[in-house]
Design an enzyme around this catalytic site. Structure first.
Site, PDB file in Angstrom:
ATOM      1  N   CYS A  46       0.828  -1.047   0.120  1.00 26.43           N
ATOM      2  CA  CYS A  46       0.242  -0.039   0.031  1.00 26.43           C
ATOM      3  C   CYS A  46       0.836   1.184   0.016  1.00 26.43           C
ATOM      4  CB  CYS A  46      -0.865   0.253   1.268  1.00 26.43           C
ATOM      5  SG  CYS A  46      -2.009  -1.439   1.165  1.00 26.43           S
TER       6      CYS A  46
HETATM    7  C1  BEZ Z   1       0.540  -4.518   1.939  1.00 26.70           C
HETATM    8  O1  BEZ Z   1       0.197  -3.506   1.277  1.00 26.70           O
HETATM    9  O2  BEZ Z   1       1.676  -4.830   1.673  1.00 26.70           O
HETATM   10  C2  BEZ Z   1      -0.248  -5.497   2.152  1.00 26.70           C
HETATM   11  C3  BEZ Z   1      -1.696  -5.422   2.860  1.00 26.70           C
HETATM   12  C4  BEZ Z   1      -2.441  -6.440   3.339  1.00 26.70           C
HETATM   13  C5  BEZ Z   1      -2.157  -7.800   3.258  1.00 26.70           C
HETATM   14  C6  BEZ Z   1      -0.932  -7.843   2.443  1.00 26.70           C
HETATM   15  C7  BEZ Z   1      -0.205  -6.910   2.103  1.00 26.70           C
END
Ligand code: BEZ
Length: 213
Positions: A46
């Site tokens: 994210c």
């Molecule tokens: C991420 O943004 O890295 C992420 C968020 C939730 C689950 C897996 C990865």
């Protein structure tokens, strides 16, 4: 509430965001819009996604498009995380992030897919036209960061096909040849498409991309 589908009106809402309270329709005004959700603040994928969107500001502006992100985290979390995104991605987050703590907007837009995760939003993307119609919906899993070049590419296609009787072929990019809509006869095509067209099959006719309006 019924599931949203292409062509439906994007539901309006009021929301707390990292840039203050908004009414979604007022925020969009006459622009195109991209509403996208992410699973959680302070997560690696994210962080890269929101940094990338910030760096694409000029590209979205050129396309008269406003972007807005959403997660179920609160405002304080968003504010702290924005500092991190700016630091780590070498950018400045320049769009609002909705704090949808009560999940009202996530549920309205079907951004929680309980069999994937029963509390967090998945990576949903909605493209909304200036009449507030939903023109694109895509859902990605949490483990896959989005390709925002693809989002820009679809906006280009939608903005072109809104004004011209064409559609865009596989992997099309701005400036490449387009296909003539099947509803247009060859006679009309000769009138409309001044640069000419090539009939590969009666149903497959290519023409140089018309100028964007
Ligand atoms: C991420 O943004 O890295 C992420 C968020 C939730 C689950 C897996 C990865």
């Amino acid at each position: 509430m019924a599931t949203l589908r292409l062509g439906d009106k994007a539901p309006n809402f009021k929301a707390k965001t990292s840039m203050g309270e908004i009414d979604f329709y007022e925020f969009l005004g006459d622009s195109w819009g991209v509403l996208f959700s992410h699973p959680a603040d302070y997560t690696p994928v994210c962080t890269t996604e929101l940094g990338t969107v910030a760096k694409y500001k000029d590209e979205f502006n050129k396309r008269n498009t406003k972007v807005i992100a959403l997660s179920v985290d609160g405002l304080e979390s968003h504010q702290g995380w924005i500092t991190d995104i700016n630091d780590t991605q070498n950018t400045t987050v320049n769009f609002p992030i909705i704090a949808d703590e009560d999940r009202k907007i996530s549920e309205m837009y079907d951004m929680i897919h309980p069999n994937a995760d029963d509390t967090l939003t998945v990576r949903s993307v909605y493209i909304i036209d200036p009449d507030k119609n939903i023109k694109l919906m895509i859902t990605y899993p949490a483990s896959t960061g989005r390709n925002f070049d693809e989002i820009i590419r679809v906006i280009d296609s939608l903005q072109l096909t809104a004004y011209h009787k064409v559609a865009t072929p596989a992997n099309w990019k701005l400036g490449e040849d387009v296909v003539i809509s099947p509803s247009v006869s060859n006679e009309v095509a000769a009138e409309i498409f001044k640069k000419g067209f090539k009939e590969i099959r009666p149903y497959l006719r290519m023409t140089p991309q018309p100028e964007r309006n």
